[in-house]
Design a protein around this motif. Structure first.
Motif: not given
Length: 433
Positions: A32-37, A47-53
């Motif tokens: 899971v990648v999370v695209l958020t702020g 949460a164990g996911a990859l963050h993309v700003s």
């Protein structure tokens, strides 16, 4: 394993439910990648996911809206501010969100599913850009009330339960027309934003939030939502999300009084966001219940909240003050929750079978309050600034009528028949098959 992009506008109340889903999907073996702020990077990693700003023109800090949107502060609360928010907070980032999604999909992460916040309009643009089978499956999580206009219920914004009797459907249609007319400027503005992404919005934007995604999963149960006979086949009730897992949290030194209370425990809160002015609901409730045989627990969700309440005046002897108190530990001991009516907070109370007194305004809070009363699980004060007398009368009414608690427990049982994380995981697995 399925590759999943989770999206969320950079508001705490929108990000946290998405992270609960993302963490569960990671536990099930999905990537899971999370695209958020940008400010939520640490939460995403936890949460164990990859963050993309999000790109700068779609990113902001929800704690400093006046800094990012200075014109907003000059507008009165109500229709003018709502129109501004729809145009500029939700609408303007659409093209930037869409571009970020397309770049992420093409260059780094060819996801089979894009899931998340329905107000992340770049996700809707992605759905409209290509037909299904040539793009990821899109899933919207109903983090708040469904915005679809209906002949069977009043539109969001009126704070009314469904009308009954002859002429009810016609009156609902008239209210829907009022909404379309009142938001015509926002509709044009949002259409222009979609045009920047090369796609056309196929109808009224409030309808499209529900009808455009491949799957719309409403995070409540039918017992808490107005019945409609015109929902699309893509719409499904899956039940409210469980509380996000948290590490051990310290309990206040007065905790034993709650556990051993022989009188009703009344919990009061203004939630975790709209709590700058504790004089709106918390202080009126504290003052209102000073002479009653109840234990009042005022949770400010601010470290400095208890000190502010003490500075505002004497604290009655039957009141205990807390900054942060774990609600999953507190609510099993509560007889009623007095709250300003956030969608997630109300569902947290009902998950514990606790009836409510709701006094909130702004955002979706009047609609949530109306549903609390319509469902029979509590009372709607119909004000974000209720008087102490109004709070006292409502709390006494809820405590004095066992029907409110019985209805809250009925909703709790309905919640327990749903598995929202399992339902979401099924959709994700099917998309990745």
């Amino acid at each position: 394993m399925t590759l999943v992009i989770a999206t969320a506008t950079p508001f705490h109340g929108h990000v946290q439910p998405v992270l609960t889903v993302a963490a569960d999907l990671v536990r099930r073996g999905h990537e899971v990648v999370v695209l958020t702020g940008s400010r939520f990077a640490e939460d995403v990693r936890a949460a164990g996911a990859l963050h993309v700003s999000l790109p700068p023109d779609a990113d902001f800090d929800d704690r400093k809206l006046d800094l990012y949107f200075p014109e907003r502060a000059a507008l009165p609360a109500g229709p003018a501010q709502l129109e501004y928010d729809l145009k500029h907070i939700w609408g303007d980032p659409t093209a930037a969100q869409y571009r970020a999604l397309r770049i992420l999909l093409a260059r780094r992460f060819p996801a089979a599913v894009v899931i998340g916040d329905p107000f992340f309009l770049g996700g809707m643009a992605l759905t409209l850009a290509e037909r299904r089978g040539h793009r990821p499956v899109t899933v919207s999580l109903g983090l708040t009330l469904p915005t679809l206009l209906s002949d069977d219920a009043p539109p969001v914004g009126f704070g009314l339960p469904p009308l009954c009797g002859e002429g009810a459907k016609k009156r609902h249609q008239e209210m829907n027309d009022q909404v379309r007319e009142g938001l015509a400027g926002a509709q044009r503005h949002i259409q222009e934003n979609f045009g920047e992404s090369g796609v056309e919005l196929p109808g009224f934007f409030l309808d499209c939030l529900v009808t455009v995604p491949d799957h719309y999963l409403q995070l409540t149960v039918p017992g808490f939502e107005y019945p409609r006979g015109d929902l699309p086949s893509s719409f499904r009730f899956v039940g409210p999300l469980p509380a996000a897992p948290r590490g051990p949290q310290p309990l206040p030194d007065w905790w034993a009084e709650v556990v051993n209370a022989k009188r009703p425990v009344v919990v009061v809160t203004q939630g975790s966001f709209d709590n700058r002015d504790l004089g709106r609901l918390v202080r009126p409730a504290v003052d209102a219940l000073a002479g009653d045989d109840v234990l009042v627990v005022a949770v400010t969700a601010r470290a400095d909240g208890p000190a502010e309440l003490r500075a505002a005046g004497p604290v009655p002897t039957n009141v205990r003050l807390g900054g942060y108190v774990p609600f999953d530990a507190l609510l099993p001991h509560a007889s009623v929750l007095v709250t300003n009516g956030g969608y997630g907070g109300v569902h947290t109370a009902l998950r514990h079978g606790v009836p409510l007194v709701v006094g909130g305004d702004g955002e979706d809070k009047p609609e949530v309050a109306a549903r609390v009363q319509w469902s029979g699980a509590g009372l709607d004060l119909r004000s974000g600034d209720p008087s102490p007398a109004a709070v006292r009368d409502a709390v006494r009414a809820v405590l004095g009528d066992p029907g409110y608690g019985a209805r809250a427990r009925t909703l709790r049982a309905e919640f327990e028949r749903h598995d929202p994380l399992g339902a979401i995981a099924e959709v994700v697995a099917a998309a990745g098959a």
